[in-house]
Design a protein around this motif. Structure first.
Motif, PDB file in Angstrom:
ATOM      1  N   UNK A   1     -43.293  46.491 -29.795  1.00 33.22           N
ATOM      2  CA  UNK A   1     -43.985  46.977 -28.601  1.00 33.22           C
ATOM      3  C   UNK A   1     -43.530  48.403 -28.314  1.00 33.22           C
ATOM      4  N   UNK A   2     -44.445  49.345 -28.467  1.00 32.45           N
ATOM      5  CA  UNK A   2     -44.117  50.743 -28.227  1.00 32.45           C
ATOM      6  C   UNK A   2     -44.592  51.218 -26.852  1.00 32.45           C
ATOM      7  N   UNK A   3     -45.029  50.291 -26.012  1.00 33.10           N
ATOM      8  CA  UNK A   3     -45.558  50.674 -24.700  1.00 33.10           C
ATOM      9  C   UNK A   3     -44.475  51.221 -23.774  1.00 33.10           C
ATOM     10  N   UNK A   4     -43.211  50.982 -24.115  1.00 29.17           N
ATOM     11  CA  UNK A   4     -42.113  51.501 -23.287  1.00 29.17           C
ATOM     12  C   UNK A   4     -42.010  53.026 -23.367  1.00 29.17           C
ATOM     13  N   UNK A   5     -42.649  53.623 -24.374  1.00 32.73           N
ATOM     14  CA  UNK A   5     -42.557  55.067 -24.535  1.00 32.73           C
ATOM     15  C   UNK A   5     -43.612  55.765 -23.682  1.00 32.73           C
ATOM     16  N   UNK A   6     -43.155  56.728 -22.892  1.00 33.36           N
ATOM     17  CA  UNK A   6     -44.076  57.474 -22.030  1.00 33.36           C
ATOM     18  C   UNK A   6     -44.313  58.893 -22.532  1.00 33.36           C
ATOM     19  N   UNK A   7     -43.359  59.446 -23.268  1.00 35.27           N
ATOM     20  CA  UNK A   7     -43.476  60.810 -23.774  1.00 35.27           C
ATOM     21  C   UNK A   7     -43.960  60.851 -25.220  1.00 35.27           C
TER      22      UNK A   7
END
Length: 264
Positions: A2-8
Motif C-alpha cells: 500500500x503506497x497510499x501513505x505517501x503524500x509527496x
C-alpha cells in the motif's frame, strides 16, 4: 504493498514496473522535510514488494528535482538539532537505493540539481531529456555535497572532472553529461517516455533474478565506497549547516541577491 501513505511521492505499479514520481511540480520537486522523509523509506518498501521487478524514478512537471527547499534550509539553520533527522534520512536514502536489488531507471524529465542529481546518479541506468541540466551546487549555498554527491560523481566521471563540478556547482547539459559518462542517454524530450518504457519493459521481460543478482555483484565496490565515506561526508555537511556562509547563502537566496561569502 500500500503506497497510499505517501503524500509527496506518487507510486504506480503496472505490469511489475513501479514508477515513483516526486510530486511537487509547483515547487520543481525540491525536497522539503516531508519529501525527504518519504525518499528515505520508499526504496525499502519497493524492495519488499513482490509485485515489482523494475523501478522508474522521475519528477512531475518541468523538473526531475531542483534540489532542496530553501525554507526547509532556513528551518535547519534556526533549529540546528533538526538537521539530525535530515542527516539520518540522507544516509538511509543512499543506502536503500543501493540495497534495492531491482534495477532502477532514472527518467530525468527536467533539471536534476543537488539532491535531485544525487538521486538520479545513484540509479542504475539514467535517461535524460536533452533539455535537462544536471549539477550539484551545494557549494553555492555554503554546503558540503555530503548527501552522496561527493561519492558518486568521482565514481562516474573520475576525480578531476568531479571536483571541478562539485567545487563550482556548475550545471551540465544532458548531452555533455552523456558524453562524459555521467548519465547513459540524452534523448529528445518527446522520446523520453517511450525510451524509458522500452528499456524498462526489456528488463521486466528479462531474467529478473539474474538481473537482480548482477546488480548486487556490480554494486559491491560502490557500496564499499559509500559505506567508507558516507558518515564523514554527511558529518561535514552537518558542520556547514551551522556555518555563517550557509546562513548568508540562504538569506541571499530569499532576498534575491548575490551572497557574500567570508569563508566562515
Amino acid at each position: 504493498m500500500d503506497y497510499s501513505k505517501y503524500s509527496q511521492l506518487l507510486v504506480e505499479v503496472d505490469d511489475r514496473i513501479a514508477t515513483v514520481t516526486m510530486n511537487r511540480p509547483d515547487k520543481l520537486n525540491v525536497a522539503n522535510a516531508a519529501l525527504h522523509t518519504e525518499l528515505s523509506t520508499i526504496f525499502v518498501d519497493l524492495q519488499r514488494d513482490r509485485n515489482v521487478d523494475v523501478v522508474v524514478v522521475t519528477g512531475a512537471g518541468r523538473a526531475f528535482s531542483a534540489g532542496g527547499d530553501i525554507d526547509w534550509m532556513q528551518d535547519a539553520i534556526d533549529d540546528l538539532e533538526s538537521f539530525d533527522q535530515t542527516r539520518d534520512e540522507a544516509k538511509r536514502i543512499i543506502f536503500s537505493l543501493l540495497d534495492l536489488e531491482k534495477p532502477i531507471i532514472a527518467k530525468v524529465n527536467g533539471h536534476a540539481v543537488g539532491l535531485g542529481a544525487t538521486l538520479a546518479l545513484f540509479c542504475d541506468v539514467i535517461f535524460a531529456s536533452e533539455k535537462a541540466k544536471i549539477g550539484d551546487p551545494h557549494v553555492s549555498v555554503g554546503f558540503v555535497a555530503g548527501d552522496g554527491g561527493a561519492i558518486i560523481w568521482p565514481q562516474l566521471i573520475g576525480y578531476a572532472r568531479a571536483k571541478e563540478y562539485l567545487f563550482t556547482g556548475d550545471l551540465i547539459g544532458a548531452q555533455q553529461a552523456a558524453d562524459i559518462g555521467l548519465i547513459n542517454y540524452a534523448v529528445p524530450p518527446e522520446s523520453l517516455d517511450q525510451r524509458v518504457a522500452e528499456f524498462a519493459g526489456r528488463l521486466r521481460n528479462g531474467a529478473t533474478k539474474a538481473i537482480r543478482f548482477t546488480k548486487i555483484a556490480t554494486n559491491i565496490a560502490l557500496k564499499q565506497a559509500v559505506y567508507a565515506a558516507m558518515d564523514t561526508s554527511i558529518a561535514y555537511e552537518t558542520i556547514t549547516n551551522a556555518s555563517a556562509d550557509h546562513a548568508e547563502a540562504v538569506a541571499a537566496f530569499r532576498e534575491k541577491r548575490t551572497p557574500k561569502f567570508q569563508g566562515r
